[in-house]
Design an enzyme around this catalytic site. Structure first.
Site, PDB file in Angstrom:
ATOM      1  N   ARG A  26     -22.140 -15.584   5.238  1.00  0.00           N
ATOM      2  CA  ARG A  26     -21.253 -16.252   6.223  1.00  0.00           C
ATOM      3  C   ARG A  26     -20.471 -17.430   5.633  1.00  0.00           C
ATOM      4  O   ARG A  26     -20.083 -18.347   6.348  1.00  0.00           O
ATOM      5  CB  ARG A  26     -22.025 -16.729   7.456  1.00  0.00           C
ATOM      6  CG  ARG A  26     -22.631 -15.620   8.260  1.00  0.00           C
ATOM      7  CD  ARG A  26     -22.797 -16.036   9.711  1.00  0.00           C
ATOM      8  NE  ARG A  26     -23.407 -14.965  10.467  1.00  0.00           N
ATOM      9  CZ  ARG A  26     -24.718 -14.894  10.712  1.00  0.00           C
ATOM     10  NH1 ARG A  26     -25.519 -15.838  10.280  1.00  0.00           N
ATOM     11  NH2 ARG A  26     -25.179 -13.884  11.402  1.00  0.00           N
ATOM     12  N   LYS A  46      -5.333 -17.952   2.487  1.00  0.00           N
ATOM     13  CA  LYS A  46      -5.286 -16.592   3.060  1.00  0.00           C
ATOM     14  C   LYS A  46      -6.065 -15.676   2.124  1.00  0.00           C
ATOM     15  O   LYS A  46      -5.677 -15.486   0.964  1.00  0.00           O
ATOM     16  CB  LYS A  46      -3.850 -16.087   3.171  1.00  0.00           C
ATOM     17  CG  LYS A  46      -3.152 -16.517   4.443  1.00  0.00           C
ATOM     18  CD  LYS A  46      -1.837 -15.764   4.625  1.00  0.00           C
ATOM     19  CE  LYS A  46      -1.143 -16.175   5.911  1.00  0.00           C
ATOM     20  NZ  LYS A  46       0.162 -15.511   6.074  1.00  0.00           N
ATOM     21  N   GLU A  77       8.367 -14.490  -5.618  1.00  0.00           N
ATOM     22  CA  GLU A  77       7.834 -15.481  -4.664  1.00  0.00           C
ATOM     23  C   GLU A  77       8.454 -16.863  -4.929  1.00  0.00           C
ATOM     24  O   GLU A  77       8.628 -17.659  -4.008  1.00  0.00           O
ATOM     25  CB  GLU A  77       6.302 -15.565  -4.739  1.00  0.00           C
ATOM     26  CG  GLU A  77       5.557 -14.284  -4.359  1.00  0.00           C
ATOM     27  CD  GLU A  77       5.367 -14.074  -2.846  1.00  0.00           C
ATOM     28  OE1 GLU A  77       6.073 -14.713  -2.042  1.00  0.00           O
ATOM     29  OE2 GLU A  77       4.505 -13.237  -2.488  1.00  0.00           O
ATOM     30  N   LYS A 108       4.563 -25.099  -0.839  1.00  0.00           N
ATOM     31  CA  LYS A 108       3.556 -24.358  -0.072  1.00  0.00           C
ATOM     32  C   LYS A 108       2.542 -25.323   0.537  1.00  0.00           C
ATOM     33  O   LYS A 108       2.129 -25.169   1.684  1.00  0.00           O
ATOM     34  CB  LYS A 108       2.861 -23.317  -0.956  1.00  0.00           C
ATOM     35  CG  LYS A 108       1.816 -22.544  -0.170  1.00  0.00           C
ATOM     36  CD  LYS A 108       1.665 -21.128  -0.560  1.00  0.00           C
ATOM     37  CE  LYS A 108       0.782 -20.387   0.437  1.00  0.00           C
ATOM     38  NZ  LYS A 108       0.534 -19.007   0.086  1.00  0.00           N
ATOM     39  N   GLU A 125      -1.290 -20.563  10.610  1.00  0.00           N
ATOM     40  CA  GLU A 125      -0.110 -19.834  11.085  1.00  0.00           C
ATOM     41  C   GLU A 125      -0.082 -19.750  12.605  1.00  0.00           C
ATOM     42  O   GLU A 125       0.192 -18.704  13.182  1.00  0.00           O
ATOM     43  CB  GLU A 125      -0.123 -18.423  10.465  1.00  0.00           C
ATOM     44  CG  GLU A 125       1.258 -17.844  10.233  1.00  0.00           C
ATOM     45  CD  GLU A 125       1.230 -16.569   9.396  1.00  0.00           C
ATOM     46  OE1 GLU A 125       0.896 -16.647   8.202  1.00  0.00           O
ATOM     47  OE2 GLU A 125       1.544 -15.515   9.956  1.00  0.00           O
ATOM     48  N   ARG A 178       4.076 -21.792   9.288  1.00  0.00           N
ATOM     49  CA  ARG A 178       3.589 -21.104   8.085  1.00  0.00           C
ATOM     50  C   ARG A 178       4.191 -19.701   7.966  1.00  0.00           C
ATOM     51  O   ARG A 178       4.343 -19.173   6.859  1.00  0.00           O
ATOM     52  CB  ARG A 178       2.053 -21.043   8.085  1.00  0.00           C
ATOM     53  CG  ARG A 178       1.549 -20.386   6.818  1.00  0.00           C
ATOM     54  CD  ARG A 178       0.067 -20.517   6.597  1.00  0.00           C
ATOM     55  NE  ARG A 178      -0.277 -19.852   5.355  1.00  0.00           N
ATOM     56  CZ  ARG A 178      -1.389 -20.034   4.682  1.00  0.00           C
ATOM     57  NH1 ARG A 178      -2.306 -20.877   5.138  1.00  0.00           N
ATOM     58  NH2 ARG A 178      -1.614 -19.378   3.554  1.00  0.00           N
ATOM     59  N   ASN A 190       6.316 -15.904   5.067  1.00  0.00           N
ATOM     60  CA  ASN A 190       6.267 -14.449   5.168  1.00  0.00           C
ATOM     61  C   ASN A 190       7.666 -13.837   5.082  1.00  0.00           C
ATOM     62  O   ASN A 190       7.854 -12.639   5.339  1.00  0.00           O
ATOM     63  CB  ASN A 190       5.610 -14.072   6.501  1.00  0.00           C
ATOM     64  CG  ASN A 190       4.479 -13.093   6.336  1.00  0.00           C
ATOM     65  OD1 ASN A 190       4.573 -11.969   6.794  1.00  0.00           O
ATOM     66  ND2 ASN A 190       3.419 -13.479   5.654  1.00  0.00           N
ATOM     67  N   HIS A 225       8.365 -10.288   3.990  1.00  0.00           N
ATOM     68  CA  HIS A 225       7.066  -9.618   3.874  1.00  0.00           C
ATOM     69  C   HIS A 225       6.837  -8.511   4.896  1.00  0.00           C
ATOM     70  O   HIS A 225       5.955  -7.673   4.699  1.00  0.00           O
ATOM     71  CB  HIS A 225       5.924 -10.639   3.932  1.00  0.00           C
ATOM     72  CG  HIS A 225       5.711 -11.356   2.626  1.00  0.00           C
ATOM     73  ND1 HIS A 225       6.670 -12.161   2.061  1.00  0.00           N
ATOM     74  CD2 HIS A 225       4.653 -11.368   1.766  1.00  0.00           C
ATOM     75  CE1 HIS A 225       6.205 -12.657   0.924  1.00  0.00           C
ATOM     76  NE2 HIS A 225       4.989 -12.187   0.714  1.00  0.00           N
ATOM     77  N   HIS A 261       5.466  -5.408   3.042  1.00  0.00           N
ATOM     78  CA  HIS A 261       4.156  -4.790   3.297  1.00  0.00           C
ATOM     79  C   HIS A 261       4.317  -3.315   3.693  1.00  0.00           C
ATOM     80  O   HIS A 261       3.488  -2.470   3.323  1.00  0.00           O
ATOM     81  CB  HIS A 261       3.400  -5.563   4.387  1.00  0.00           C
ATOM     82  CG  HIS A 261       2.861  -6.876   3.889  1.00  0.00           C
ATOM     83  ND1 HIS A 261       2.344  -7.839   4.722  1.00  0.00           N
ATOM     84  CD2 HIS A 261       2.752  -7.382   2.631  1.00  0.00           C
ATOM     85  CE1 HIS A 261       1.942  -8.884   3.998  1.00  0.00           C
ATOM     86  NE2 HIS A 261       2.190  -8.628   2.737  1.00  0.00           N
ATOM     87  N   HIS A 296       3.311  -6.585  -5.759  1.00  0.00           N
ATOM     88  CA  HIS A 296       3.647  -7.315  -4.534  1.00  0.00           C
ATOM     89  C   HIS A 296       5.016  -8.005  -4.634  1.00  0.00           C
ATOM     90  O   HIS A 296       5.860  -7.885  -3.733  1.00  0.00           O
ATOM     91  CB  HIS A 296       2.533  -8.316  -4.208  1.00  0.00           C
ATOM     92  CG  HIS A 296       2.824  -9.149  -2.997  1.00  0.00           C
ATOM     93  ND1 HIS A 296       2.918  -8.612  -1.730  1.00  0.00           N
ATOM     94  CD2 HIS A 296       3.087 -10.485  -2.858  1.00  0.00           C
ATOM     95  CE1 HIS A 296       3.203  -9.577  -0.866  1.00  0.00           C
ATOM     96  NE2 HIS A 296       3.314 -10.727  -1.534  1.00  0.00           N
TER      97      HIS A 296
HETATM   98  O1  LIG Z   1       0.544 -17.944   2.494  1.00  0.00           O
HETATM   99  C1  LIG Z   1       1.238 -17.401   3.351  1.00  0.00           C
HETATM  100  O2  LIG Z   1       1.191 -17.747   4.544  1.00  0.00           O
HETATM  101  C2  LIG Z   1       2.128 -16.281   2.990  1.00  0.00           C
HETATM  102  O3  LIG Z   1       2.625 -15.603   3.872  1.00  0.00           O
HETATM  103  C3  LIG Z   1       2.381 -16.045   1.545  1.00  0.00           C
HETATM  104  C4  LIG Z   1       2.683 -14.596   1.182  1.00  0.00           C
HETATM  105  O4  LIG Z   1       3.506 -14.630   0.047  1.00  0.00           O
HETATM  106  C5  LIG Z   1       1.450 -13.813   0.804  1.00  0.00           C
HETATM  107  O5  LIG Z   1       1.863 -12.541   0.329  1.00  0.00           O
HETATM  108  C6  LIG Z   1       0.460 -13.627   1.928  1.00  0.00           C
HETATM  109  O6  LIG Z   1      -0.734 -13.053   1.452  1.00  0.00           O
HETATM  110  C7  LIG Z   1       0.947 -12.733   3.032  1.00  0.00           C
HETATM  111  O7  LIG Z   1       0.120 -12.925   4.121  1.00  0.00           O
HETATM  112  P1  LIG Z   1       0.046 -11.980   5.393  1.00  0.00           P
HETATM  113  O8  LIG Z   1      -0.506 -12.864   6.446  1.00  0.00           O
HETATM  114  O9  LIG Z   1       1.411 -11.497   5.721  1.00  0.00           O
HETATM  115  O10 LIG Z   1      -0.845 -10.865   5.026  1.00  0.00           O
HETATM  116 ZN   LIG Z   2       3.677 -12.672  -0.821  1.00  0.00          ZN
END
Ligand SMILES: O=C(O)C(=O)C[C@@H](O)[C@H](O)[C@H](O)COP(=O)(O)O
Ligand SMILES: [Zn+2]
Length: 373
Positions: free
Chosen positions: A131, A153, A195, A237, A247, A252, A256, A259, A263, A276
């Site tokens: 945990r 993350k 990035e 960042k 987020e 935050r 993304n 993204h 993704h 990526h």
């Molecule tokens: O740190 C963050 O917030 C980001 O969104 C950074 C991204 O560049 C990174 O790829 C992150 O892992 C994406 O997160 P997700 O929540 O979209 O899976």
């Molecule tokens: Zn990313």
């Protein structure tokens, strides 16, 4: 914004202020040798589980292991295959079991030694094993140094969605040695630059212009330029994470940018097909075209990104993939609310906006328009 920064040009510290979860990012050249002292100065440690991948382990595992062991710490080394497919339930299970077999307990710590895949996976193991274990990030790829090792993350993929199982689990510290980038394969290195470009578009127009003016030094991995782009990316960042760690306010989410498309591309093409950062490059251009279609972004700014990303030898065209599959993955994006797509849309270089209610046909037009010939 509250993140503080100190240190000389050769070595810098960026602070991530998060109350009792605050930590420092130590950026230097050749500072990997200090890893044992660094870990033990941040926490009293008797057992460390070092998680790495086969490529990184070849170069650095022994050095890191010996430096940590020299501080009187028992070390368990676990190595996973390199590449995105390792961010899976089955790899996580094998790591949980291996850590347990070597007597992990709640006082053990996890050390992530590797790129983005290792950092996300090892962080996920840390967040879930018994945990929650303390963990340390030692990012060895450009992408991990400028982005994924900072902000907590952590997670793994399901076959149908990237990063869909995970947690916010902050590291106790991040140790960045930019000298390790010298041995990074070129494709991996270029992927990290995507990035870096993202920070310019989302948060800092001046930084974007700096990148435009320094393409060749970036391609040549000029040490001074590397130090600058890593430090500036971490500062930007850290500021965002400090204000919206999980987020929740929407701030935050600007990290993304690109993204949602990225993704979908990574998932539909098959994990590992695109790195990526390569998919981020394609995704940012889709999001820019979407901005044009929504009437909030100009074609000239899309062109500036296209030119910079192409000069950095990153992919700039969307591949011909099953569009229904792309849309269906985008509909499972973590930014979807009440079934509605939300995109990070640029308004100008240096400013992006989390935009709700984007019609899916417009989003798909922006995808299709960048299709390779
Ligand atoms: O740190 C963050 O917030 C980001 O969104 C950074 C991204 O560049 C990174 O790829 C992150 O892992 C994406 O997160 P997700 O929540 O979209 O899976
Ligand atoms: Zn990313």
């Amino acid at each position: 914004m509250p993140a503080a920064n100190s240190g000389s040009a050769a070595s810098q510290t960026v602070h991530v202020p998060l109350g009792d979860r605050s930590y420092d990012i130590s950026i230097g050249t050749g500072n990997l040798v200090d890893v044992g002292r660094w870990v033990t100065s941040l926490r009293s440690v008797t057992h460390a589980v070092v998680i790495s991948d086969a490529n990184v382990a070849k170069h650095y595992q022994q050095r890191v292991e010996e430096a940590i062991a020299a501080e009187g710490v028992r070390v368990t080394s676990l190595v996973v295959p390199a590449g995105e497919p390792s961010k899976s339930v089955s790899t996580a299970q094998s790591l949980w079991e291996a850590a347990l077999a070597d007597r992990v307990d709640r006082k053990s710590v996890v050390v992530a030694l590797g790129g983005g895949v290792v950092g996300d996976l090892a962080g996920f193991i840390a967040a879930t094993m018994t945990r929650g274990l303390d963990f340390f990030q030692i990012p060895t790829s450009l992408l991990a140094q400028v982005d994924s090792s900072v902000g907590g993350k952590v997670g793994i993929n399901l076959p149908s969605a990237k990063n869909i199982v995970g947690a916010f689990w902050q590291p106790k510290g991040v140790l960045i040695d930019t000298a390790v980038l010298e041995t990074l394969p070129r494709r991996e290195y270029l992927s990290g630059l995507a990035e870096v470009v993202k920070y310019g578009v989302t948060l800092d127009a001046e930084f974007f212009s700096y990148l435009e003016a320094n393409v060749q030094p970036m391609l040549d991995r000029d040490p001074a330029v590397l130090q600058k782009i890593v430090a500036r990316s971490c500062e930007l960042k850290a500021q965002v994470v400090a204000e919206d760690e999980t987020e929740t306010t929407g701030l935050r989410a600007i990290l993304n940018y690109g993204h949602t498309y990225c993704h979908a591309l990574e998932t539909v093409a098959g994990y590992g097909e695109y790195l990526h950062g390569e998919a981020v490059s394609v995704g940012m251009l889709c999001a820019s075209r979407l901005g044009e279609k929504l009437g909030v972004f100009d074609a000239e700014s899309t062109q500036r990104q296209f030119k910079l990303l192409s000069a950095l030898e990153l992919p700039v065209a969307t591949p011909k993939l099953d569009e229904r599959a792309i849309l269906s993955v985008m509909q499972r994006d973590k930014k979807v609310e009440h079934g509605k797509l939300r995109f990070i849309v640029p308004h100008r270089i240096g400013k992006v906006v989390l935009t709700p209610d984007v019609p899916s046909d417009l989003a798909m037009d922006a995808w299709r328009e960048g299709c390779e010939a």
